[in-house]
Motif scaffolding. Structure first.
Motif, PDB file in Angstrom:
ATOM      1  N   UNK A  87       3.258   1.219   1.705  1.00  0.00           N
ATOM      2  CA  UNK A  87       4.167   2.300   2.052  1.00  0.00           C
ATOM      3  C   UNK A  87       3.720   3.636   1.473  1.00  0.00           C
ATOM      4  N   UNK A  88       2.917   3.606   0.417  1.00  0.00           N
ATOM      5  CA  UNK A  88       2.307   4.851  -0.070  1.00  0.00           C
ATOM      6  C   UNK A  88       1.464   5.468   1.039  1.00  0.00           C
ATOM      7  N   UNK A  89       0.702   4.636   1.731  1.00  0.00           N
ATOM      8  CA  UNK A  89      -0.114   5.130   2.837  1.00  0.00           C
ATOM      9  C   UNK A  89       0.726   5.690   3.971  1.00  0.00           C
ATOM     10  N   UNK A  90       1.833   5.031   4.293  1.00  0.00           N
ATOM     11  CA  UNK A  90       2.714   5.538   5.353  1.00  0.00           C
ATOM     12  C   UNK A  90       3.277   6.906   4.969  1.00  0.00           C
ATOM     13  N   UNK A  91       3.698   7.056   3.722  1.00  0.00           N
ATOM     14  CA  UNK A  91       4.221   8.341   3.265  1.00  0.00           C
ATOM     15  C   UNK A  91       3.145   9.427   3.319  1.00  0.00           C
ATOM     16  N   UNK A  92       1.902   9.066   2.982  1.00  0.00           N
ATOM     17  CA  UNK A  92       0.823  10.053   3.032  1.00  0.00           C
ATOM     18  C   UNK A  92       0.529  10.504   4.456  1.00  0.00           C
ATOM     19  N   UNK A  93       0.768   9.637   5.439  1.00  0.00           N
ATOM     20  CA  UNK A  93       0.627  10.069   6.831  1.00  0.00           C
ATOM     21  C   UNK A  93       1.611  11.190   7.149  1.00  0.00           C
ATOM     22  N   UNK A 143      -6.192   8.909   4.507  1.00  0.00           N
ATOM     23  CA  UNK A 143      -5.076   7.959   4.487  1.00  0.00           C
ATOM     24  C   UNK A 143      -5.345   6.768   5.387  1.00  0.00           C
ATOM     25  N   UNK A 144      -5.932   7.001   6.545  1.00  0.00           N
ATOM     26  CA  UNK A 144      -6.271   5.884   7.430  1.00  0.00           C
ATOM     27  C   UNK A 144      -7.264   4.945   6.741  1.00  0.00           C
ATOM     28  N   UNK A 145      -8.244   5.518   6.038  1.00  0.00           N
ATOM     29  CA  UNK A 145      -9.184   4.688   5.291  1.00  0.00           C
ATOM     30  C   UNK A 145      -8.505   3.925   4.170  1.00  0.00           C
ATOM     31  N   UNK A 177      -8.134  -0.236   3.511  1.00  0.00           N
ATOM     32  CA  UNK A 177      -8.442  -0.896   2.240  1.00  0.00           C
ATOM     33  C   UNK A 177      -7.240  -1.691   1.733  1.00  0.00           C
ATOM     34  N   UNK A 178      -6.044  -1.113   1.842  1.00  0.00           N
ATOM     35  CA  UNK A 178      -4.845  -1.744   1.276  1.00  0.00           C
ATOM     36  C   UNK A 178      -4.298  -2.871   2.136  1.00  0.00           C
ATOM     37  N   UNK A 179      -4.428  -2.766   3.454  1.00  0.00           N
ATOM     38  CA  UNK A 179      -3.765  -3.718   4.337  1.00  0.00           C
ATOM     39  C   UNK A 179      -4.664  -4.847   4.811  1.00  0.00           C
ATOM     40  N   UNK A 180      -5.962  -4.624   4.912  1.00  0.00           N
ATOM     41  CA  UNK A 180      -6.816  -5.689   5.460  1.00  0.00           C
ATOM     42  C   UNK A 180      -6.812  -6.968   4.622  1.00  0.00           C
ATOM     43  N   UNK A 209      -5.499  -4.334  -6.480  1.00  0.00           N
ATOM     44  CA  UNK A 209      -4.660  -3.248  -6.963  1.00  0.00           C
ATOM     45  C   UNK A 209      -5.493  -2.199  -7.699  1.00  0.00           C
ATOM     46  N   UNK A 210      -6.496  -2.635  -8.422  1.00  0.00           N
ATOM     47  CA  UNK A 210      -7.397  -1.685  -9.080  1.00  0.00           C
ATOM     48  C   UNK A 210      -8.132  -0.858  -8.028  1.00  0.00           C
ATOM     49  N   UNK A 211      -8.569  -1.510  -6.957  1.00  0.00           N
ATOM     50  CA  UNK A 211      -9.270  -0.808  -5.886  1.00  0.00           C
ATOM     51  C   UNK A 211      -8.348   0.203  -5.221  1.00  0.00           C
TER      52      UNK A 211
END
Length: 226
Positions: free
Chosen positions: A154-160, A175-177, A181-184, A204-206
């Motif tokens: 959801x951090x990524x969604x907010x950044x969109x 953000x798409x990148x 990384x986070x969802x795959x 999580x570190x990544x």
């Protein structure tokens, strides 16, 4: 008070170009993208010990392990709400110091709303698992949805939303990148096998490192633009 046209060398196209350049400079000056990414990176990386210490693991004889990541419930909601509040406050303060307005509040409200959404989803899932025995792995689409409604997704969604508000193509691509990384998820081959309590740590570190590197990159880019 009267109004009159202001010539730009007698060239209307030159006036339009100057107005576009001014609009672009204002948008650039309104951006504090590096700050938003650095705050979210800090929240992600600082959360690692909390997620580790608050993890409850229940492994059966069949090799399946049940995870209860209580850090997601007790650490992430207040920290994310605080993070979005800090980002909004700093954006507004920087914009005012530059004599500009800030369009960050929709991002902060979206982040806060998504935080409430994931909290409700995780509480609902905990209630479901408390009354249903799951003796088989979830399908891939369920795991993808789980990662999407997790804090790092959801951090990524907010950044969109922030990229749209800032009309920031660079942030959109970043953000798409990050979401890939986070969802795959993309772990670059980093695995900790045989250590169930720490198997989530590499990803999580990544995720936190990607956000931190993005913050550094946008800070350097912003310095060059100014």
């Amino acid at each position: 008070m009267t109004t009159e046209s202001v010539p730009a060398g007698g060239d209307a196209r030159r006036l339009l170009t100057e107005m576009r350049d001014l609009t672009r400079r204002v948008r650039v000056d309104q951006r504090v993208t590096w700050l938003a990414l650095s705050v979210l990176a800090a929240a992600t990386l600082i959360g690692i010990p909390f997620d580790y210490l608050l993890l409850k693991l229940d492994c059966t004889g069949g090799g399946l392990c049940g995870f209860d990541r209580q850090g997601v419930l007790f650490y992430w909601p207040p920290v994310l709400l605080l993070a979005y509040a800090v980002i909004a406050f700093c954006y507004i303060r920087v914009a005012r110091s530059r004599g500009l307005g800030a369009r960050v509040l929709p991002f902060a409200f979206t982040g806060a709303g998504l935080t409430v959404l994931f909290l409700a989803a995780w509480i609902g899932m905990r209630g479901y698992l408390a009354h249903h025995v799951v003796d088989h792995p979830f399908p891939d689409w369920v795991m993808l949805l789980d990662r999407l409604v997790a804090p790092w997704g959801l951090i990524g969604v907010a950044l969109l939303v922030l990229a749209r508000l800032e009309r920031n193509l660079g942030l959109l691509l970043f953000t798409l990148g990050y979401l890939v990384v986070a969802l795959v998820p993309v772990d670059f081959g980093w695995h900790w096998h045989g250590q169930e309590r720490t198997m989530f740590l590499p990803q999580q570190i990544i995720n936190g490192t990607v956000l931190l590197l993005g913050a550094i990159g946008f800070a350097l880019a912003g310095r060059r633009q100014r």
